[in-house]
Design a protein around this motif. Structure first.
Motif, PDB file in Angstrom:
ATOM      1  N   MET A  35      -4.389 -32.606  43.684  1.00 26.01           N
ATOM      2  CA  MET A  35      -5.305 -33.728  43.596  1.00 26.01           C
ATOM      3  C   MET A  35      -6.744 -33.234  43.552  1.00 26.01           C
ATOM      4  SD  MET A  35      -3.776 -36.676  43.449  1.00 26.01           S
ATOM      5  CE  MET A  35      -5.115 -37.736  43.945  1.00 26.01           C
ATOM      6  N   LEU A  36      -7.308 -33.162  42.356  1.00 29.10           N
ATOM      7  CA  LEU A  36      -8.734 -32.892  42.214  1.00 29.10           C
ATOM      8  C   LEU A  36      -9.486 -34.177  41.883  1.00 29.10           C
ATOM      9  CD1 LEU A  36      -8.952 -29.506  40.250  1.00 29.10           C
ATOM     10  CD2 LEU A  36      -8.707 -29.925  42.701  1.00 29.10           C
ATOM     11  N   LYS A 304     -21.072 -23.584  42.777  1.00 29.34           N
ATOM     12  CA  LYS A 304     -21.507 -22.452  41.962  1.00 29.34           C
ATOM     13  C   LYS A 304     -20.369 -21.958  41.066  1.00 29.34           C
ATOM     14  CE  LYS A 304     -23.675 -17.862  42.381  1.00 29.34           C
ATOM     15  NZ  LYS A 304     -22.670 -17.101  41.636  1.00 29.34           N
ATOM     16  N   LEU A 305     -19.183 -21.809  41.645  1.00 32.89           N
ATOM     17  CA  LEU A 305     -18.032 -21.342  40.875  1.00 32.89           C
ATOM     18  C   LEU A 305     -17.686 -22.324  39.760  1.00 32.89           C
ATOM     19  CD1 LEU A 305     -15.617 -19.399  40.492  1.00 32.89           C
ATOM     20  CD2 LEU A 305     -14.360 -20.835  42.131  1.00 32.89           C
ATOM     21  N   ALA A 306     -17.665 -23.621  40.079  1.00 29.92           N
ATOM     22  CA  ALA A 306     -17.285 -24.628  39.086  1.00 29.92           C
ATOM     23  C   ALA A 306     -18.261 -24.644  37.915  1.00 29.92           C
ATOM     24  CB  ALA A 306     -17.215 -26.006  39.739  1.00 29.92           C
ATOM     25  N   ILE A 368     -14.301 -34.436  38.807  1.00 27.83           N
ATOM     26  CA  ILE A 368     -13.490 -33.422  39.478  1.00 27.83           C
ATOM     27  C   ILE A 368     -14.083 -33.164  40.857  1.00 27.83           C
ATOM     28  CG2 ILE A 368     -12.801 -30.990  39.449  1.00 27.83           C
ATOM     29  CD1 ILE A 368     -12.761 -31.136  36.425  1.00 27.83           C
ATOM     30  N   MET A 369     -13.253 -33.252  41.890  1.00 29.03           N
ATOM     31  CA  MET A 369     -13.730 -33.015  43.244  1.00 29.03           C
ATOM     32  C   MET A 369     -13.730 -31.518  43.551  1.00 29.03           C
ATOM     33  SD  MET A 369     -14.507 -36.026  43.978  1.00 29.03           S
ATOM     34  CE  MET A 369     -15.200 -35.547  45.572  1.00 29.03           C
ATOM     35  N   LEU A 370     -14.777 -31.081  44.222  1.00 32.42           N
ATOM     36  CA  LEU A 370     -14.927 -29.683  44.612  1.00 32.42           C
ATOM     37  C   LEU A 370     -14.354 -29.431  46.006  1.00 32.42           C
ATOM     38  CD1 LEU A 370     -18.637 -29.183  43.473  1.00 32.42           C
ATOM     39  CD2 LEU A 370     -16.545 -28.729  42.168  1.00 32.42           C
ATOM     40  N   SER A 371     -13.699 -30.414  46.569  1.00 31.48           N
ATOM     41  CA  SER A 371     -13.331 -30.355  47.978  1.00 31.48           C
ATOM     42  C   SER A 371     -11.838 -30.200  48.238  1.00 31.48           C
ATOM     43  CB  SER A 371     -13.821 -31.631  48.684  1.00 31.48           C
ATOM     44  OG  SER A 371     -13.356 -32.788  48.003  1.00 31.48           O
ATOM     45  N   ALA A 372     -11.006 -30.286  47.207  1.00 30.49           N
ATOM     46  CA  ALA A 372      -9.561 -30.245  47.440  1.00 30.49           C
ATOM     47  C   ALA A 372      -9.122 -28.853  47.891  1.00 30.49           C
ATOM     48  CB  ALA A 372      -8.816 -30.633  46.165  1.00 30.49           C
ATOM     49  N   LEU A 373      -8.051 -28.803  48.670  1.00 28.24           N
ATOM     50  CA  LEU A 373      -7.409 -27.575  49.145  1.00 28.24           C
ATOM     51  C   LEU A 373      -8.319 -26.808  50.113  1.00 28.24           C
ATOM     52  CD1 LEU A 373      -5.959 -26.323  45.741  1.00 28.24           C
ATOM     53  CD2 LEU A 373      -4.725 -27.572  47.523  1.00 28.24           C
ATOM     54  N   ALA A 380      -9.875 -22.152  43.324  1.00 28.78           N
ATOM     55  CA  ALA A 380     -10.428 -21.513  42.120  1.00 28.78           C
ATOM     56  C   ALA A 380      -9.405 -21.481  41.001  1.00 28.78           C
ATOM     57  CB  ALA A 380     -10.905 -20.096  42.461  1.00 28.78           C
ATOM     58  N   ASP A 381      -8.152 -21.225  41.344  1.00 30.54           N
ATOM     59  CA  ASP A 381      -7.086 -21.227  40.339  1.00 30.54           C
ATOM     60  C   ASP A 381      -6.944 -22.610  39.711  1.00 30.54           C
ATOM     61  OD1 ASP A 381      -4.574 -20.055  39.069  1.00 30.54           O
ATOM     62  OD2 ASP A 381      -3.738 -21.760  40.184  1.00 30.54           O
TER      63      ASP A 381
END
Length: 397
Positions: A35-36, A304-306, A368-373, A380-381
């Motif tokens: 779930m993103l 930053k990664l996204a 897209i949420m940056l908070s999942a997992l 990142a995957d």
């Protein structure tokens, strides 16, 4: 829907409501789809510090199976008042200007219901959180979309807002920071908006759910603290986002005593009482909030990664969010947002949020949420798999 004549007696404002297939969504979650799309930090993984969990457990052991006051426990209201003074620059009376709600969604509903009568026009800068648009329609109000300026990182377009004000205008609904774009409206813009509010005798509901995560040292202004806005603003807050307490369903609303008197008077009718054990957990979180600093560092690194990953996807445009936990991607050159989201779900088993639900130009975007997992490597995957799907999307297939 069946042709049963009884359905003709339903509230006509509900006529456009479509069924949401939550069973199908649950099936996908059970099948391991990521779930993103949900603004539920670190879903589905454990994330809360022990002192927050322990407070909820202790309350259950000590009689927390009973109601609190419908407006929230005195201890939580006093604790929130301390946070408001420390973080937001607001000095309030926790007995007369504050109400605890079962999440900010119910707080938004109550805040709007206090103001909106059928036929009232509500200025809604879009894109915006879907409920901020849908609530107006369900209450019989007239939703007046005000497009945010996509060329200026979705800044508030004050000229566009002025042009849409009529004698029937009563309310502005503002998300600050904006959901889904991550825009933080700056002080100069908000001060100009405050003048418009006074000049046209308007009220404002501010959805401040994402206030806890602001990037790059940017100033964040709580609109109600501006001159003349305290008595005209109802501000709705949440512990679900920055504090990662989504499942506890705790929010709170702040307004002038004259407005809050109505909210207190309708608390049982609209809200019930927030979960007693969850309120105890909220007290613990607010009294010892240093764990949120770690969340902020995580979200900043993921932002930053996204931006690095999606910058290399042909046909996708975006601006790095100024706040919040989301990335608002312009995928209009690829196709409709729902088709793009369906492609990602089918190919990568990842669920993102189609932008069409956010109003305005949303049909060309996905959120897209940056908070999942909880695990950064797994997250990142998931981002890379999403980017690969966007890079391979063919609207003809």
């Amino acid at each position: 829907m069946t042709n049963n004549a009884a359905y003709s007696r339903l509230n006509p404002h509900m006529a456009g409501v479509r069924r949401v297939d939550y069973a199908a969504l649950q099936d996908r979650i059970d099948a391991g789809y990521l779930m993103l799309g949900w603004a539920d930090p670190f879903f589905p993984d454990p994330c809360l510090p022990e002192h927050v969990i322990a407070a909820a457990k202790a309350t259950l052991d000590e009689g927390g199976a009973h109601y609190s006051l419908p407006i929230g426990s005195p201890q939580l209201r006093r604790t929130i008042a301390g946070k408001l003074a420390r973080v937001n620059g607001m000095s309030i009376d926790p007995d007369r200007e504050l109400i605890v709600t079962p999440g900010s969604d119910t707080g938004l509903w109550q805040a709007m219901q206090v103001v909106i009568s059928p036929g009232d026009e509500v200025l809604n800068p879009v894109p915006s959180y879907p409920s901020n648009v849908r609530n107006v329609e369900l209450m019989g109000g007239v939703n007046v979309p005000v497009p945010l300026d996509a060329e200026r990182d979705f800044a508030l377009d004050l000229d566009a807002l002025r042009q849409r004000i009529t004698p029937s205008s009563k309310l502005i609904v503002l998300t600050q920071p904006n959901n889904p774009t991550g825009t933080v409206h700056d002080r100069a813009t908000l001060e100009a908006l405050a003048k418009i509010v006074i000049d046209h005798d308007l009220l404002v509901v501010v959805d401040q759910a994402f206030e806890d995560v602001i990037y790059d040292g940017r100033e964040f202004v709580t609109f109600a603290t501006l001159p003349g806005m305290r008595e005209r603003t109802i501000t709705v807050f949440s512990l679900s986002k920055g504090m990662a307490m989504s499942g506890f369903r705790i929010g709170y609303t702040v307004a002038a005593p004259e407005i809050m008197a109505i909210m207190h008077g309708t608390a049982v009718n609209i809200l019930g009482a927030a979960n007693t054990a969850a309120q105890a957990a909220a007290v613990a979180a607010l009294q010892a909030p240093s764990f949120v600093d770690g969340y902020r560092r995580t979200f900043a690194a993921r932002r930053k990664l996204a931006t690095e990953i999606f910058a290399n996807v042909p046909g996708v445009r975006f601006s790095a969010p100024q706040a919040g936990l989301m990335l608002w991607l312009d995928t209009s050159s690829l196709g409709n947002s729902r088709d793009v989201a369906d492609h990602i779900a089918q190919k990568a088993r990842i669920i993102v949020h189609p932008g069409e639900n956010f109003g305005g130009i949303g049909s060309g975007y996905i959120r897209i949420m940056l908070s999942a997992l909880r695990d950064d490597i797994a997250f990142a995957d998931a981002l890379r798999r999403t980017a690969d799907c966007l890079g391979s999307f063919d609207p003809q297939n």
